[in-house]
Design a protein around this motif. Structure first.
Motif, PDB file in Angstrom:
ATOM      1  N   ALA A 107       8.939  13.252   8.298  1.00 54.38           N
ATOM      2  CA  ALA A 107       7.667  13.429   7.593  1.00 54.38           C
ATOM      3  C   ALA A 107       6.744  12.252   7.854  1.00 54.38           C
ATOM      4  O   ALA A 107       7.190  11.131   8.133  1.00 54.38           O
ATOM      5  N   HIS A 108       5.431  12.497   7.731  1.00 53.42           N
ATOM      6  CA  HIS A 108       4.428  11.457   7.975  1.00 53.42           C
ATOM      7  C   HIS A 108       3.477  11.287   6.784  1.00 53.42           C
ATOM      8  O   HIS A 108       2.515  10.521   6.883  1.00 53.42           O
ATOM      9  N   ARG A 109       3.732  11.994   5.701  1.00 48.58           N
ATOM     10  CA  ARG A 109       2.901  11.852   4.496  1.00 48.58           C
ATOM     11  C   ARG A 109       3.525  10.803   3.582  1.00 48.58           C
ATOM     12  O   ARG A 109       4.729  10.744   3.416  1.00 48.58           O
ATOM     13  N   ARG A 110       2.675   9.994   2.948  1.00 49.97           N
ATOM     14  CA  ARG A 110       3.099   8.922   2.049  1.00 49.97           C
ATOM     15  C   ARG A 110       3.988   7.914   2.782  1.00 49.97           C
ATOM     16  O   ARG A 110       5.087   7.575   2.337  1.00 49.97           O
ATOM     17  N   ALA A 111       3.493   7.453   3.922  1.00 51.18           N
ATOM     18  CA  ALA A 111       4.227   6.500   4.760  1.00 51.18           C
ATOM     19  C   ALA A 111       4.053   5.076   4.233  1.00 51.18           C
ATOM     20  O   ALA A 111       3.050   4.759   3.587  1.00 51.18           O
ATOM     21  N   TRP A 170       2.531  -4.652   8.303  1.00 53.30           N
ATOM     22  CA  TRP A 170       3.834  -4.047   8.556  1.00 53.30           C
ATOM     23  C   TRP A 170       3.775  -2.608   8.079  1.00 53.30           C
ATOM     24  O   TRP A 170       3.311  -2.333   6.968  1.00 53.30           O
ATOM     25  N   GLY A 171       4.227  -1.675   8.897  1.00 54.02           N
ATOM     26  CA  GLY A 171       4.191  -0.287   8.453  1.00 54.02           C
ATOM     27  C   GLY A 171       4.968   0.619   9.374  1.00 54.02           C
ATOM     28  O   GLY A 171       5.532   0.187  10.397  1.00 54.02           O
ATOM     29  N   SER A 172       5.008   1.881   8.992  1.00 54.42           N
ATOM     30  CA  SER A 172       5.705   2.893   9.782  1.00 54.42           C
ATOM     31  C   SER A 172       4.852   4.144   9.874  1.00 54.42           C
ATOM     32  O   SER A 172       4.229   4.545   8.884  1.00 54.42           O
ATOM     33  N   PRO A 173       4.817   4.795  11.041  1.00 57.76           N
ATOM     34  CA  PRO A 173       4.094   6.064  11.147  1.00 57.76           C
ATOM     35  C   PRO A 173       4.877   7.223  10.545  1.00 57.76           C
ATOM     36  O   PRO A 173       4.356   8.332  10.450  1.00 57.76           O
ATOM     37  N   MET A 174       6.139   6.983  10.167  1.00 58.55           N
ATOM     38  CA  MET A 174       6.932   7.988   9.455  1.00 58.55           C
ATOM     39  C   MET A 174       7.111   7.547   8.013  1.00 58.55           C
ATOM     40  O   MET A 174       7.024   6.355   7.690  1.00 58.55           O
ATOM     41  N   SER A 175       7.393   8.501   7.147  1.00 55.31           N
ATOM     42  CA  SER A 175       7.709   8.196   5.760  1.00 55.31           C
ATOM     43  C   SER A 175       9.182   8.477   5.499  1.00 55.31           C
ATOM     44  O   SER A 175       9.989   7.564   5.387  1.00 55.31           O
ATOM     45  N   VAL A 234       0.863  -1.181   0.000  1.00 60.37           N
ATOM     46  CA  VAL A 234       0.000   0.000   0.000  1.00 60.37           C
ATOM     47  C   VAL A 234       0.902   1.235   0.000  1.00 60.37           C
ATOM     48  O   VAL A 234       1.779   1.362   0.858  1.00 60.37           O
ATOM     49  N   SER A 235       0.702   2.116  -0.944  1.00 62.40           N
ATOM     50  CA  SER A 235       1.518   3.335  -1.003  1.00 62.40           C
ATOM     51  C   SER A 235       0.630   4.571  -0.977  1.00 62.40           C
ATOM     52  O   SER A 235      -0.573   4.518  -1.261  1.00 62.40           O
ATOM     53  N   ASN A 236       1.271   5.702  -0.618  1.00 61.31           N
ATOM     54  CA  ASN A 236       0.637   7.020  -0.718  1.00 61.31           C
ATOM     55  C   ASN A 236      -0.425   7.274   0.350  1.00 61.31           C
ATOM     56  O   ASN A 236      -1.371   8.024   0.124  1.00 61.31           O
ATOM     57  N   THR A 237      -0.265   6.667   1.532  1.00 60.64           N
ATOM     58  CA  THR A 237      -1.181   6.977   2.630  1.00 60.64           C
ATOM     59  C   THR A 237      -0.454   7.808   3.689  1.00 60.64           C
ATOM     60  O   THR A 237       0.753   7.699   3.871  1.00 60.64           O
ATOM     61  N   ASP A 238      -1.213   8.636   4.396  1.00 63.70           N
ATOM     62  CA  ASP A 238      -0.663   9.602   5.344  1.00 63.70           C
ATOM     63  C   ASP A 238      -0.990   9.241   6.789  1.00 63.70           C
ATOM     64  O   ASP A 238      -2.062   8.686   7.073  1.00 63.70           O
ATOM     65  N   VAL A 239      -0.072   9.579   7.676  1.00 62.96           N
ATOM     66  CA  VAL A 239      -0.282   9.406   9.120  1.00 62.96           C
ATOM     67  C   VAL A 239      -0.253  10.804   9.742  1.00 62.96           C
ATOM     68  O   VAL A 239       0.683  11.191  10.446  1.00 62.96           O
ATOM     69  N   ARG A 240      -1.288  11.574   9.480  1.00 58.48           N
ATOM     70  CA  ARG A 240      -1.299  12.974   9.913  1.00 58.48           C
ATOM     71  C   ARG A 240      -1.467  13.118  11.420  1.00 58.48           C
ATOM     72  O   ARG A 240      -1.100  14.145  11.990  1.00 58.48           O
ATOM     73  N   MET A 241      -1.988  12.107  12.076  1.00 61.60           N
ATOM     74  CA  MET A 241      -2.149  12.190  13.520  1.00 61.60           C
ATOM     75  C   MET A 241      -0.813  12.179  14.254  1.00 61.60           C
ATOM     76  O   MET A 241      -0.748  12.490  15.444  1.00 61.60           O
TER      77      MET A 241
END
Length: 476
Positions: free
Chosen positions: A405-409, A394-399, A103-110
């Motif tokens: 940055a947290h956009r496109r994580a 599996w993922g990261s809250p940072m990009s 999954v690409s191009n998702t944001d963790v703005r929180m």
């Protein structure tokens, strides 16, 4: 899979072999299907989806502009049958592409600063955001508040009939008591799992402690200490019960028991070897770590993966959360081919050669996952293996760790989760899509009746049908 055992002993699904300080649960056996019962009627009782949530801190090199142009994380092709470039951080997962959903191009703005006082505190709030997708209250007091993590939502609904509703594991120290920097409690830095918005759950770093939790339930601390002092196996305390069971089940079940007990002995052997070395007075790479923690990152990861597989195989738990590191750790990973420190390498200054060195480290860390996938695929339960029954997120809250940055994580899923995941798929979200949208889809697919999660504004499809649009390329 047979449709029932007509002769021999019937064994209850939740059977424990008990000795002093030992409580050994059994894997699923054919003998657990009551005689004369049709397998198709009994299958739902064991076809439970396991959920693993893994956090990779500080993002990936492929999530900045330079790395995205070279497809170091997200593949060029969107949809099915994507290709990984030679330098992709995901290249170690290529043999398991049929089980991989990128999954690409998702944001963790929180995880972003919401007010001026929070600017610069990304390291100290990001972990608490990953599985809650909620913004933590900035505090060093006891008035913590972030959100309920999705692993605990799942454990509350689907884990209450297991011995351990959930299991929380970690690789690096998470015992920073009190306050961290930027006016954040260390609970936000240390805790992936939140049972309530104000209740973080502790995480286990030591493989011995995790092993004893799985196989020492019901015993006292003194009993477990006596057992460990013998340097024998936990199985030595239940030898007679194992022998009696083997004599009363089918040849196929005997083979399963043999493989299972061999796996337990091997896990114990590796734990004991590490403890023996670390108690010998020899120099250590991690002098602050408990004796049961290997200095080798790979060995530590493998031991905790082995314990997860045993816990799933015995249905001791169906929910695991795994934190693989700390954002600002100075740890080095010479096994990767780079001697740069983790945090130092992440701040690459957008210099291509330094981005690629960061990529070497992160590719090495992702390269630990195939060991886990191999083990799950080799562990049969009923008609199929555990990789088919497990959903790994599996993922990261940072990009981009270089600028916090947290956009496109980055986010990906592995396994099939009893059919809820398709695999061999790259999903590119529309610009501005919250990562919580993909998590909402996961939770709905797992059976949760919920319309939102965190800052979600809708669901993100994690499956593509033959008529679904599949754009040809992807980039920032």
């Amino acid at each position: 899979m047979s449709q029932g055992i007509l002769t021999g002993k019937h064994v209850a699904r939740r059977t424990f072999l008990k000795g002093a300080g030992a409580s050994v649960a059994l894997p699923f056996l054919d003998a657990m299907v009551p005689a004369g019962r049709n397998w198709s009627l009994f299958a739902p009782a064991i076809d439970q989806t396991r959920l693993v949530c893994i956090e990779e801190c500080h993002g990936l090199p492929g999530c900045n502009a330079w790395g995205a142009e070279r497809y170091l994380y997200a593949p060029e092709i969107v949809g099915h049958d994507f290709k990984m470039v030679a330098d992709s951080a995901l290249k170690p997962l290529e043999p398991y592409q049929e089980y991989l959903t990128v999954v690409s191009n998702t944001d963790v703005r929180m995880a972003e600063a919401a007010q001026a006082a929070e600017i610069g505190g990304d390291h100290f709030r990001s972990t608490s955001v990953y599985l809650t997708q909620s913004h933590p209250k900035q505090t060093q007091g006891s008035d913590l508040f972030v959100g309920i993590s999705l692993d605990q939502m799942h454990a509350a609904r689907f884990g209450q009939d297991t011995t351990l509703p959930s299991l929380q594991l970690c690789i690096e120290s998470v015992d920073q008591a009190g306050n961290c920097s930027y006016n954040y409690s260390c609970a936000y830095t240390d805790s992936l799992s939140w049972a309530r918005p104000d209740e973080p759950l502790p995480m286990i770093r030591d493989p011995r402690q995790a092993f004893d939790l799985i196989f020492g339930a019901g015993g006292t601390n003194s009993e477990r200490a006596i057992r460990r002092s013998t340097q024998g196996s936990i199985l030595d305390w239940v030898t007679g019960q194992i022998a009696a069971l083997r004599s009363s089940v089918s040849a196929q079940d005997r083979q399963r028991l043999e493989r299972y007990t061999e796996n337990i002995r091997e896990v114990e052997r590796r734990i004991q070897k590490v403890e023996s070395y670390n108690n010998s007075g020899q120099g250590r790479d991690l002098p602050e770590a408990p004796p049961g923690v290997p200095d080798s990152f790979t060995e530590h990861m493998e031991q905790l993966f082995d314990i997860q597989v045993l816990a799933f195989e015995t249905d001791m738990t169906r929910v695991v959360t795994f934190k693989t590191g700390r954002d600002n750790t100075g740890r080095r990973f010479p096994e990767s081919g780079s001697d740069a420190s983790f945090h130092g390498a992440s701040h690459h200054g957008n210099q291509p050669d330094r981005i690629m060195e960061w990529n070497v480290i992160q590719r090495f860390r992702i390269g630990q996952l195939p060991y886990f996938l191999d083990k799950l695929k080799a562990t049969m339960e009923g008609d199929t293996h555990l990789l088919d029954k497990t959903a790994i997120m599996w993922g990261s809250p940072m990009s981009d760790g270089n600028v916090h940055a947290h956009r496109r994580a980055p986010l990906m899923f592995l396994g099939k989760g009893n059919g809820i995941l398709q695999g061999n798929l790259h999903v590119k979200a529309p610009d501005g899509t919250p990562m919580a949208n993909a998590m909402l889809t996961l939770m709905q697919s797992l059976g949760h009746d919920m319309e939102s999660f965190g800052d979600s504004n809708g669901a993100l499809a994690l499956k593509y049908g033959p008529q679904s649009p599949q754009p040809a390329t992807q980039g920032l």
